[in-house]
Write a protein that holds these residues in place. Sequence first.
Motif, PDB file in Angstrom:
ATOM      1  N   LEU A   1       0.924  -1.650   0.142  1.00 50.34           N
ATOM      2  CA  LEU A   1      -0.141  -0.045   0.046  1.00 50.34           C
ATOM      3  C   LEU A   1       0.520   0.841  -0.197  1.00 50.34           C
ATOM      4  CD1 LEU A   1      -2.811   0.241   0.178  1.00 50.34           C
ATOM      5  CD2 LEU A   1      -2.734   0.490   2.779  1.00 50.34           C
ATOM      6  N   SER A   2       2.014   1.338   0.362  1.00 47.08           N
ATOM      7  CA  SER A   2       2.388   2.198   1.136  1.00 47.08           C
ATOM      8  C   SER A   2       3.429   2.629  -0.601  1.00 47.08           C
ATOM      9  CB  SER A   2       3.772   2.381   1.986  1.00 47.08           C
ATOM     10  OG  SER A   2       4.788   2.919   2.137  1.00 47.08           O
ATOM     11  N   ILE A   3       3.826   1.665  -1.241  1.00 46.95           N
ATOM     12  CA  ILE A   3       4.091   2.143  -2.565  1.00 46.95           C
ATOM     13  C   ILE A   3       3.340   1.969  -3.333  1.00 46.95           C
ATOM     14  CG2 ILE A   3       5.651   0.676  -4.293  1.00 46.95           C
ATOM     15  CD1 ILE A   3       7.051  -1.206  -2.324  1.00 46.95           C
TER      16      ILE A   3
ATOM     17  N   TYR B   1       3.057   6.513   0.355  1.00 48.85           N
ATOM     18  CA  TYR B   1       2.706   7.194   2.001  1.00 48.85           C
ATOM     19  C   TYR B   1       3.359   6.410   2.826  1.00 48.85           C
ATOM     20  CZ  TYR B   1      -2.275   9.156   0.700  1.00 48.85           C
ATOM     21  OH  TYR B   1      -3.721   9.434   0.788  1.00 48.85           O
ATOM     22  N   PRO B   2       3.714   7.269   3.751  1.00 51.78           N
ATOM     23  CA  PRO B   2       4.954   6.346   4.674  1.00 51.78           C
ATOM     24  C   PRO B   2       4.267   5.758   5.184  1.00 51.78           C
ATOM     25  CG  PRO B   2       4.343   8.941   5.025  1.00 51.78           C
ATOM     26  CD  PRO B   2       3.629   8.458   3.700  1.00 51.78           C
ATOM     27  N   LYS B   3       4.382   4.768   5.727  1.00 53.16           N
ATOM     28  CA  LYS B   3       4.150   2.883   6.587  1.00 53.16           C
ATOM     29  C   LYS B   3       3.583   4.191   7.780  1.00 53.16           C
ATOM     30  CE  LYS B   3       7.794   0.024   4.966  1.00 53.16           C
ATOM     31  NZ  LYS B   3       8.797  -0.619   5.280  1.00 53.16           N
ATOM     32  N   TRP B   4       4.755   4.822   8.254  1.00 50.92           N
ATOM     33  CA  TRP B   4       3.303   4.991  10.190  1.00 50.92           C
ATOM     34  C   TRP B   4       1.649   5.928   9.746  1.00 50.92           C
ATOM     35  CZ3 TRP B   4       1.665   9.984  10.529  1.00 50.92           C
ATOM     36  CH2 TRP B   4       2.523  10.927   9.843  1.00 50.92           C
ATOM     37  N   MET B   5       2.179   6.420   8.678  1.00 56.98           N
ATOM     38  CA  MET B   5       0.705   7.208   8.286  1.00 56.98           C
ATOM     39  C   MET B   5      -0.164   5.529   8.242  1.00 56.98           C
ATOM     40  SD  MET B   5      -0.103  10.609   5.723  1.00 56.98           S
ATOM     41  CE  MET B   5       1.058  10.934   6.565  1.00 56.98           C
ATOM     42  N   LEU B   6      -0.140   4.892   7.067  1.00 59.77           N
ATOM     43  CA  LEU B   6      -0.574   4.136   7.198  1.00 59.77           C
ATOM     44  C   LEU B   6      -1.039   2.859   8.546  1.00 59.77           C
ATOM     45  CD1 LEU B   6       0.806   2.941   3.631  1.00 59.77           C
ATOM     46  CD2 LEU B   6      -1.862   4.736   4.195  1.00 59.77           C
ATOM     47  N   LYS B   7      -0.211   2.815   8.679  1.00 55.39           N
ATOM     48  CA  LYS B   7      -0.990   1.997  10.073  1.00 55.39           C
ATOM     49  C   LYS B   7      -1.630   2.761  10.991  1.00 55.39           C
ATOM     50  CE  LYS B   7       1.623  -1.281  13.474  1.00 55.39           C
ATOM     51  NZ  LYS B   7       0.762  -0.652  14.113  1.00 55.39           N
ATOM     52  N   ARG B   8      -1.174   3.460  11.173  1.00 53.98           N
ATOM     53  CA  ARG B   8      -2.587   4.501  12.137  1.00 53.98           C
ATOM     54  C   ARG B   8      -4.205   4.058  11.516  1.00 53.98           C
ATOM     55  NH1 ARG B   8       0.558   7.625  15.909  1.00 53.98           N
ATOM     56  NH2 ARG B   8      -1.665   8.578  16.864  1.00 53.98           N
ATOM     57  N   TRP B   9      -3.702   4.801  10.468  1.00 52.98           N
ATOM     58  CA  TRP B   9      -5.500   4.762   9.556  1.00 52.98           C
ATOM     59  C   TRP B   9      -5.786   3.221   9.896  1.00 52.98           C
ATOM     60  CZ3 TRP B   9      -3.378   8.449   5.030  1.00 52.98           C
ATOM     61  CH2 TRP B   9      -3.751   9.193   5.231  1.00 52.98           C
ATOM     62  N   ILE B  10      -4.579   2.482   9.342  1.00 56.25           N
ATOM     63  CA  ILE B  10      -5.647   1.107   9.428  1.00 56.25           C
ATOM     64  C   ILE B  10      -5.739   0.462  10.758  1.00 56.25           C
ATOM     65  CG2 ILE B  10      -4.402  -1.471   9.200  1.00 56.25           C
ATOM     66  CD1 ILE B  10      -3.447  -0.593   7.213  1.00 56.25           C
TER      67      ILE B  10
ATOM     68  N   ASP C   1      -6.921   2.776  13.352  1.00 56.70           N
ATOM     69  CA  ASP C   1      -8.350   3.348  13.847  1.00 56.70           C
ATOM     70  C   ASP C   1      -9.850   3.067  12.032  1.00 56.70           C
ATOM     71  OD1 ASP C   1      -7.299   5.359  15.450  1.00 56.70           O
ATOM     72  OD2 ASP C   1      -7.437   6.842  13.857  1.00 56.70           O
ATOM     73  N   TYR C   2      -9.270   2.457  11.055  1.00 56.35           N
ATOM     74  CA  TYR C   2     -10.464   1.993  10.546  1.00 56.35           C
ATOM     75  C   TYR C   2     -10.333   0.717   9.533  1.00 56.35           C
ATOM     76  CZ  TYR C   2     -10.964   7.326  11.200  1.00 56.35           C
ATOM     77  OH  TYR C   2     -10.562   8.405  11.954  1.00 56.35           O
ATOM     78  N   GLY C   3      -9.083   0.045   9.402  1.00 56.99           N
ATOM     79  CA  GLY C   3      -9.285  -1.339   8.467  1.00 56.99           C
ATOM     80  C   GLY C   3      -8.322  -0.982   7.004  1.00 56.99           C
ATOM     81  N   TYR C   4      -7.923  -2.235   6.864  1.00 62.67           N
ATOM     82  CA  TYR C   4      -7.061  -1.874   5.690  1.00 62.67           C
ATOM     83  C   TYR C   4      -8.308  -1.150   4.414  1.00 62.67           C
ATOM     84  CZ  TYR C   4      -3.918  -3.669   2.184  1.00 62.67           C
ATOM     85  OH  TYR C   4      -2.833  -3.220   0.995  1.00 62.67           O
ATOM     86  N   ASP C   5      -9.131  -1.901   4.434  1.00 61.36           N
ATOM     87  CA  ASP C   5     -10.018  -2.101   2.435  1.00 61.36           C
ATOM     88  C   ASP C   5     -10.461  -0.047   2.612  1.00 61.36           C
ATOM     89  OD1 ASP C   5      -9.690  -4.213   1.726  1.00 61.36           O
ATOM     90  OD2 ASP C   5     -11.443  -4.700   2.612  1.00 61.36           O
TER      91      ASP C   5
END
Length: 445
Positions: free
Chosen positions: A142-144, A148-157, A159-163
């Motif tokens: 997802l990051s590539i 997106y930086p991975k830390w940002m995605l990880k926080r969002w996932i 909070d809200y889930g991968y899909d």
Amino acid sequence: MNAREIALNILKDINIKGAYSNYSINKHLTNEISIKDENLIREIVYGVVENRLYIDYIISKASKIKLKKIHPTILEILRIGVYQMIFMDKIPDSAAVNEAVNLSKKHGHKGVSGFINGVLRNIARNKERFKQIDEKDNLNYLSIKYSYPKWMLKRWIDDYGYDFVEELCNVNNSKPLLNIRVNTLKINRNELLNRLKNYGYIVYETKYAKDGIVIENPTRITETEEFKQGFFIIQDESSMLVAQIANPKKQSNVLDLCSAPGGKATHMAQIMENQGYIKCWDIYEHKLNLINKNSYRLGINIIDTEIHDATKLDNRLIGQMDYCIADVPCSGLGIIRRRPEIKWNRKEEDINKLKEIQFKILDNAKQYVKPGGIIIYSTCTISKDENEKVIGRFLNENDDFKLLSFENLICDKRHMEESKNGYIQLFPHIHGTDGFFIAKIIKDL
Ligand SMILES: C[S@@+](CC[C@H](N)C(=O)[O-])C[C@H]1O[C@@H](n2cnc3c(N)ncnc32)[C@H](O)[C@@H]1O
């Protein structure tokens, strides 16, 4: 200077010096530049910043020299070339390569144009293979893919889930439409819609906001007489909902604790029919000047600006206000569509610092409202730490404050279910607005 060279200078400002994309674009774009070139420059700049990680991933596959060892200017030239080759179908690869080579002759060192030529031709030959993302790990993928930086995605996932996050990332990389807010002190929405249509603008009403207009082709909109005469202000629909949800009465006393450049304060004044009093704080004088400039253009004279740090309590105003707007400084993760550089400039540690400042400002706001008074807490972010969790902590510590339903104040009820509980989190991929959080809090009588 041709369009790609201007794009290069803007990208150097953003990616190397850390400048904001909108300021840097405005600084480099002059009226001598044709609309066609302006559009090309915007597309390249936003495209490169939005897709930076993915573009670098492709460059790293094609270059023998490691990315970190490539001179920053040369890397920007390569990124511009790759962006055109991968994302802009109308530009032939040969043109993208030649333009990059020409730029490198002007901006690079001796021998560098051979390197640029080699890397870009390699990408042109192996495009489909290089475009593939060879990653098994979901987060890396997802990051590539969406850059997106991975830390940002990880926080969002978390909070809200991968899909959910994948859909959000996808829409975040698309071009947002410009929204304007009609200044109903001077004109109504229908009349302004008609005037703008007559110029050839493609315009329609915003879905949730009463005073908003969407413009599909906004080029040079601020050069129209209607803008100069103060018939509208540029503002995202999400941000227009703050004053709409506050719904202030005429003659109210309002404090906007973090107010520049005055989008929400001028909207409050508009709803109050320019009657009452609005005090606007900010910590930067140059930003307060923007509020005065906007108020003057919009014909508003009930706004009084003052430099003040909202984390510090001002004893003069305790118990004086009918409404407090706490549109607090935040991580801005909801406006990545408009300012993609936030992906690269924002750091994870910022969020921990910001949530304390946000809480402090909200905790001060509680002192200024009268019994029965309203606080609106808002951010342009989607991080729960800065939104639901700040509000949750505040309500836990202050049992004389409650969330207040505002379901009846939103034009369209779709995806607005939470509004009946007194708060709403907006998302680009669901609401078509910026990512934005609004809570309406009332002090007991
Ligand atoms: C989200 S923006 C406000 C946008 C504004 N409400 C509008 O609608 O145009 C946050 C503002 O808070 C200001 N700010 C940051 N820290 C502050 C503080 N401690 N006290 C007051 N203002 C602050 C920033 O300078 C910035 O202008």
